[in-house]
Structures are given as C-alpha cells and as structure tokens.
Design an enzyme around this catalytic site. Sequence first.
Site, mmCIF file in Angstrom:
data_model
loop_
_atom_site.group_PDB
_atom_site.id
_atom_site.type_symbol
_atom_site.label_atom_id
_atom_site.label_comp_id
_atom_site.label_asym_id
_atom_site.label_seq_id
_atom_site.Cartn_x
_atom_site.Cartn_y
_atom_site.Cartn_z
ATOM 1 C CB SER A 258 -4.402 -0.090 1.958
ATOM 2 O OG SER A 258 -3.144 -0.186 2.591
ATOM 3 C CB THR A 301 2.934 0.517 -1.375
ATOM 4 O OG1 THR A 301 2.523 0.281 -2.729
ATOM 5 C CG2 THR A 301 1.708 0.616 -0.501
ATOM 6 C CE LYS A 305 6.174 2.830 1.945
ATOM 7 N NZ LYS A 305 6.560 2.194 3.224
ATOM 8 C CG ASN A 326 3.542 6.018 4.743
ATOM 9 O OD1 ASN A 326 3.625 7.182 5.136
ATOM 10 N ND2 ASN A 326 3.026 5.046 5.484
ATOM 11 C CG ASP A 341 6.039 3.342 6.873
ATOM 12 O OD1 ASP A 341 4.882 2.874 6.934
ATOM 13 O OD2 ASP A 341 6.708 3.350 5.820
ATOM 14 C CB ALA A 365 20.071 -2.429 7.520
ATOM 15 C CG LEU A 448 8.299 -3.918 12.055
ATOM 16 C CD1 LEU A 448 9.092 -2.814 11.353
ATOM 17 C CD2 LEU A 448 7.309 -3.324 13.041
ATOM 18 C CE1 TYR A 450 -0.398 -6.766 5.875
ATOM 19 C CE2 TYR A 450 1.582 -5.458 6.178
ATOM 20 C CZ TYR A 450 0.511 -5.850 5.402
ATOM 21 O OH TYR A 450 0.366 -5.323 4.147
ATOM 22 N N GLY A 471 2.550 -7.639 13.725
ATOM 23 C CA GLY A 471 2.729 -6.602 12.709
ATOM 24 C C GLY A 471 1.451 -5.878 12.334
#
Length: 505
Positions: A258, A301, A305, A326, A341, A365, A448, A450, A471
């Site tokens: 980030s 993160t 969260k 987030n 997200d 999940a 997702l 990455y 991702g």
Amino acid sequence: MPAHVITPESLHQRAGRICVAVSSPEMFSLAEQTLPDCRFLEFRLDSVPDPAAQLPQLRQFLAEHPEVTAVATCRRQPYGGGFQGTAQQQTEILAEAAAAGCQLVDIETETAEELGTAALDTLRSKGAAVILSWHDFQGTPALAPELGRMAPFAPDFRKIVPTATTISEALQLIDLLETHGSDGRLIAMSMGFRGTLTRVLGPRFGSLFTFASPEGNAGTAPGQVSISTLQDLYRVESITAQTAIYAVAGLPITGSLSPRMHNTAFRTAKRDAVYIPLETDIPAELLAVVDRLNIRGLSITMPLKETILPHLAVSDSAVQQMQTSNTLVKTAEGFAGYNTDVPGIVGPLQRVLPLEGAKVLILGAGGAARAAVFGLRDAGAHVYLLNRTHARAEALAAEAGVHAIRREDLTAHTFDAIINSTPYGMKNQAMEAPISSDEMRGKVFFDLVYNPIETPLLQLAQHNGLYVIPGVEMFVEQGVRQFTLWTGETAPREAMQWAVVEALS
C-alpha cells in the site's frame, strides 16, 4: 566547510536532509554508487577490522569529490558499533578522519563522559563539527534526560536514536523533536520497522536530517530504508508542515504494498501528501497516533478491520453489512468508515462480464468471500459458495440469501465466473487446492491472491481457456476507491497498477 560555519541552514543547502550510511570494506564503492543520488554520506569506519587503514582512501575519496558532505563514525562495540578499541583510540581515528576532509564526526555520549570536553575540542581543532550521539537498541526510555547528559559538552549537534517497539514509542521521539528541535541542531529517529514514521516525518518535526541505506544494500541500523525509498517513494526532501499524512495500519504490515501504491498515486497526481506504515493491532494506540500526527485517511488491514468499528463516527452501508472497514476518512465529526473491498471485487468483474443474472462461484467463506458474496448479490448475480468446511459456507449463504454448494456437485455446473477468495496460491501457503482442472468450468476466473501475480489457479484457468483476472486488479481497484474517498479526485489507476506490478515482479 570548517566546523565554525556549519549551521543547520548551510548543511541543508549543501547536503539536504538525507544522509546515506555506507559501511563494510566496500564502503567507498558504495559511496561512488550513491553519489548521483545523494552527496551526504556517513562513513561507518567501525564496520571494518582496521578503521585506521581506511583513512588514506577516505582522504583520496573526499579530495576527488569536494561536493560531498561527510560524517565519520567509529562507534565502539559496547554502544552498538563494531570498533573494539578504546575511547582514546576512537577519538584519534575520528580526528584523522576530520583532517582527511570529513566535515562532521559522530561520537557517543559515553565517549565524551569518559574523556571529557577536551576530546570534542580536539575533533573541532581538525575542522569538524561534533555530533554527540546516544542509541538504545532495546526500546525507548525517557529521552529528554539523554539530552541533559549531552548538555555539559556543548556539542555542535545532538543525535538521539532509540528503538520503537510500538508506534506509541515512535510518538515519544516525535514529541522530543517538537520540544527540543527548534534550534535545528537535533538529529533524531527511532530504529525498527515501527520507527519508520520517524525516519520519514522526522525532518518535518525538527530533525536536522535522517539516514538511509545505499540502494540494494542492508542498512547500518534496524529499520533503515534505502535512499530511493526515502527520496522517490516518500519524497522526504519535500515534506513540510503542510504535507497531508495518510497511512496503512494493521499487524503485520511489513510487506504491505500500500505505501508503494498510494505514494506513487500522490506523486503522479502532484499532491502534497505522504503515506506511511503504522504497525499495531490496538485501535486506541492507532487513534492516538492518528490524532497526534493529524492523519487524514487510513487503509485498515487485519486485525483492525473489525475492532476499529466502535471508534467510527459514521460508516457506509457496506461496512454495516460486512461488519468490517478497510478505509477511514477524517471528518469534522470523527472518522467515517468505508469498505472498498466490495468494489475492489465487483469492479474488475463488471468490466469483463455483465453481472445481472450471472452465475458466480466463490471459493472460500472468509472476509474476502463475504465481500464478494454481498457485492455480487447486490449487483444481481446468482451466487454459489463453496468452502472446505461446508457448514461455514451454509452459514454465510443463509445470511446473504445465496446458495451453498458441495464440492462433489461442482461438475454438474458451469459458471460465468469463479472467484478464489482462499489463501491458496500465496507464497509459503501449503493448503490443498480448492478446485481442480475438471471442476473449473466457467468463462472468467478471478484470483484474489495477488502475491505472486501469476498463481497456480490462474495458470490452471488459462490452460482451461478461461479469461483470467489477477488479484492485483482487486488490490488496485480498492486502492483507487480509497484515493478518491480521501481526495475527492480521480485516482491515477495506471500509475498505481504499474507500481504494484513492478514491486511484485
């Protein structure tokens, strides 16, 4: 530049606010390598077995490069250095370094206390200004008393370097700078990753300069970052009291991309802003730092969260639905919480597939799956949920009003899109694959994960002829939404994606 004319202003004009520390027997080749980017160098003479043997080469280097401002350091072993000699021998080496052309020399408070003010006078007589330094490699005790220890010796500059074991301890360093750095003669930063904020923001709060490592080489202190990171990523030389501060917070975040993505975005958009890492899992500690530094927006993160939710003044519908946030934006009422997200998943899919009526399978999940389930359901897709523990899939499916499916039933279905929200494919992840080649029946596959960019499931999907979405697309998409929430402007998506891909490659 004789010692008597070295002032904070002349030092900044000549050398800037970043000093690169070079060490090891290759220190002079590292210095040559660094010169195009930085002319302010610290030579760690204590990093070699025989510091005195380096002095002729030091003299030659400085004679060939009169534009260099040089600091000589020969720190003794008991105080965090490599020099095993006595205080008197240390001072003699530093005096020779000053005579060789070093404009500043660094000695420990302990050396001054052992030898007295005469040692400092000897160094000044050779033409160097004296930095009196103190380090703590374990933590951050009360710092003002260490300045008090230095006062009787009247050093030209003072250097305080503790270790930040928490971001609260890093704040102690910032407090010291604001209280005692007004004369411009205090150099202060905290070691350790959690001290990064002091290395980046220190000059803003009164530190005369900060330290960096040569490009591609380990630093001389824990948490030291490279010259390109400070110059190009954080743009330390241009940070002022008006620079807006943003951050990513969580635990751990040492590998977070980030800062690279958002600092690239701010630079590309020509915004006077910087984005820093804050490593903590304690909401109250985070908010104290945020308040103290006047941070205007955050990426949140794990594990914050969920635990940050009670501290939000307002939150958007996605946060209320997902029960995670987030992204925080500072408002007059407090922090507003958002969840990017959801658009991070829905956005890339929408660009390649009409979602109204689409049949989408989600693998997993957990938190990312939850964002995908609710986001795609609200976009009109028919969502199916597959998880290793079927009961978890059933619980989430029942909550969202979608379908849970068992793995043995997969081959009876063909999906418009399949999304992997499990950790499978991450580096050092050893879990069993959530789907096989025969079960991968669909048109689009979105992983997702990455890091790495090309995962085993993406490779499998390409082999099966599916259109693949890496991702990185989600990571950048949610970052794009964050940028817009913070600034109200359109994000430079292409530059952000380039920065992330380059870092991963």
